[in-house]
Scaffold this motif. Structure first.
Motif, short mmCIF file in Angstrom:
data_model
loop_
_atom_site.label_atom_id
_atom_site.label_comp_id
_atom_site.label_asym_id
_atom_site.label_seq_id
_atom_site.Cartn_x
_atom_site.Cartn_y
_atom_site.Cartn_z
N MET A 1 0.83 -1.19 0.00
CA MET A 1 0.00 0.00 0.00
C MET A 1 0.88 1.25 0.00
O MET A 1 0.75 2.11 0.87
CB MET A 1 -0.93 -0.05 1.21
N PRO A 2 1.78 1.35 -0.96
CA PRO A 2 2.74 2.46 -0.97
C PRO A 2 2.10 3.85 -1.06
O PRO A 2 2.58 4.80 -0.43
CB PRO A 2 3.61 2.20 -2.20
N ASP A 3 1.01 3.99 -1.82
CA ASP A 3 0.37 5.30 -1.92
C ASP A 3 -0.20 5.73 -0.57
O ASP A 3 -0.05 6.88 -0.17
CB ASP A 3 -0.74 5.25 -2.98
N ILE A 4 -0.80 4.80 0.13
CA ILE A 4 -1.35 5.09 1.45
C ILE A 4 -0.22 5.42 2.42
O ILE A 4 -0.33 6.35 3.23
CB ILE A 4 -2.21 3.93 1.95
N GLU A 5 0.88 4.70 2.33
CA GLU A 5 2.02 4.97 3.21
C GLU A 5 2.58 6.37 2.98
O GLU A 5 2.96 7.07 3.93
CB GLU A 5 3.10 3.91 3.00
N ARG A 6 2.63 6.82 1.72
CA ARG A 6 3.09 8.18 1.42
C ARG A 6 2.14 9.22 2.04
O ARG A 6 2.59 10.22 2.60
CB ARG A 6 3.19 8.41 -0.09
N LYS A 7 0.85 8.95 1.93
CA LYS A 7 -0.13 9.89 2.51
C LYS A 7 -0.03 9.92 4.04
O LYS A 7 -0.15 10.98 4.65
CB LYS A 7 -1.54 9.51 2.07
N ILE A 8 0.19 8.76 4.64
CA ILE A 8 0.36 8.72 6.10
C ILE A 8 1.62 9.48 6.50
O ILE A 8 1.62 10.20 7.50
CB ILE A 8 0.37 7.27 6.62
N SER A 9 2.67 9.36 5.72
CA SER A 9 3.89 10.10 5.99
C SER A 9 3.64 11.60 5.92
O SER A 9 4.08 12.36 6.79
CB SER A 9 4.98 9.70 4.99
N GLU A 10 2.91 12.04 4.89
CA GLU A 10 2.57 13.46 4.77
C GLU A 10 1.75 13.91 5.98
O GLU A 10 1.98 14.99 6.54
CB GLU A 10 1.77 13.70 3.49
N MET A 11 0.81 13.08 6.37
CA MET A 11 -0.03 13.40 7.53
C MET A 11 0.83 13.51 8.79
O MET A 11 0.63 14.41 9.62
CB MET A 11 -1.10 12.33 7.69
N GLY A 12 1.78 12.61 8.95
CA GLY A 12 2.67 12.64 10.11
C GLY A 12 3.50 13.91 10.15
O GLY A 12 3.68 14.51 11.22
N LEU A 13 3.99 14.33 9.00
CA LEU A 13 4.76 15.57 8.94
C LEU A 13 3.91 16.78 9.30
O LEU A 13 4.37 17.68 10.01
CB LEU A 13 5.38 15.74 7.55
N MET A 14 2.67 16.80 8.83
CA MET A 14 1.78 17.92 9.15
C MET A 14 1.39 17.90 10.63
O MET A 14 1.32 18.95 11.27
CB MET A 14 0.54 17.87 8.26
N THR A 65 -4.91 -7.13 2.41
CA THR A 65 -4.51 -5.85 3.00
C THR A 65 -5.27 -5.55 4.30
O THR A 65 -5.05 -4.49 4.90
CB THR A 65 -4.74 -4.69 2.02
N ILE A 66 -6.13 -6.45 4.74
CA ILE A 66 -6.97 -6.16 5.90
C ILE A 66 -6.14 -5.94 7.16
O ILE A 66 -6.36 -4.97 7.89
CB ILE A 66 -8.03 -7.26 6.10
N ASP A 67 -5.19 -6.81 7.45
CA ASP A 67 -4.38 -6.64 8.67
C ASP A 67 -3.59 -5.33 8.64
O ASP A 67 -3.59 -4.56 9.60
CB ASP A 67 -3.42 -7.82 8.87
N THR A 68 -2.93 -5.09 7.53
CA THR A 68 -2.14 -3.86 7.41
C THR A 68 -3.06 -2.65 7.43
O THR A 68 -2.76 -1.64 8.09
CB THR A 68 -1.33 -3.88 6.10
N GLY A 69 -4.17 -2.73 6.74
CA GLY A 69 -5.12 -1.63 6.71
C GLY A 69 -5.65 -1.29 8.09
O GLY A 69 -5.79 -0.11 8.44
N ALA A 70 -5.93 -2.31 8.88
CA ALA A 70 -6.41 -2.08 10.25
C ALA A 70 -5.35 -1.34 11.07
O ALA A 70 -5.67 -0.42 11.83
CB ALA A 70 -6.79 -3.39 10.91
N ASP A 71 -4.10 -1.76 10.91
CA ASP A 71 -3.01 -1.07 11.61
C ASP A 71 -2.91 0.38 11.16
O ASP A 71 -2.74 1.29 11.97
CB ASP A 71 -1.68 -1.77 11.37
#
Length: 112
Positions: A1-14, A65-71
């Protein structure tokens, strides 16, 4: 889920930026930047909603992706709450300095 990981990274920075600016305001005892802090927190909230949709779509489309998505949902929720807490501190600063009770991000208290 690389696209989601990039978005989470952006969210973390903000979220980090929101906390940093709140701490700067606290240390300087200044309320000049509370609207910018609120804006950053609001941006984190919008990212949270978008990422949540992406995660749920991925989980529906691919059961692997359910386990990773839940995390990821938990991480996104905590990042959102972090920005919300920083905004709460900014609101407290406004009260401390001016005696006014304000709500910088009304309606943004949900976990995810």
């Amino acid at each position: 889920m690389p696209d989601i990981e990039r978005k989470i990274s952006e969210m973390g920075l903000m979220a980090t930026r929101t906390v940093d600016e709140t701490l700067d305001a606290y240390v300087s005892d200044s309320i000049d930047d509370v609207q910018r802090i609120a804006s950053h927190s609001d941006h984190v909230g919008r990212l949270s909603a978008n990422i949540r949709k992406d995660i749920l779509t991925s989980m529906k489309d691919d059961v692997d992706t359910i386990d990773t998505g839940a995390d990821y949902l938990v991480v996104v929720g905590y990042l959102k709450r972090t920005a919300d807490h920083a905004t709460d501190i900014a609101e407290w600063l406004v009260y401390k300095r001016s005696g006014k009770i304000i709500e910088l991000n009304p309606g943004s208290s949900s976990f995810i």
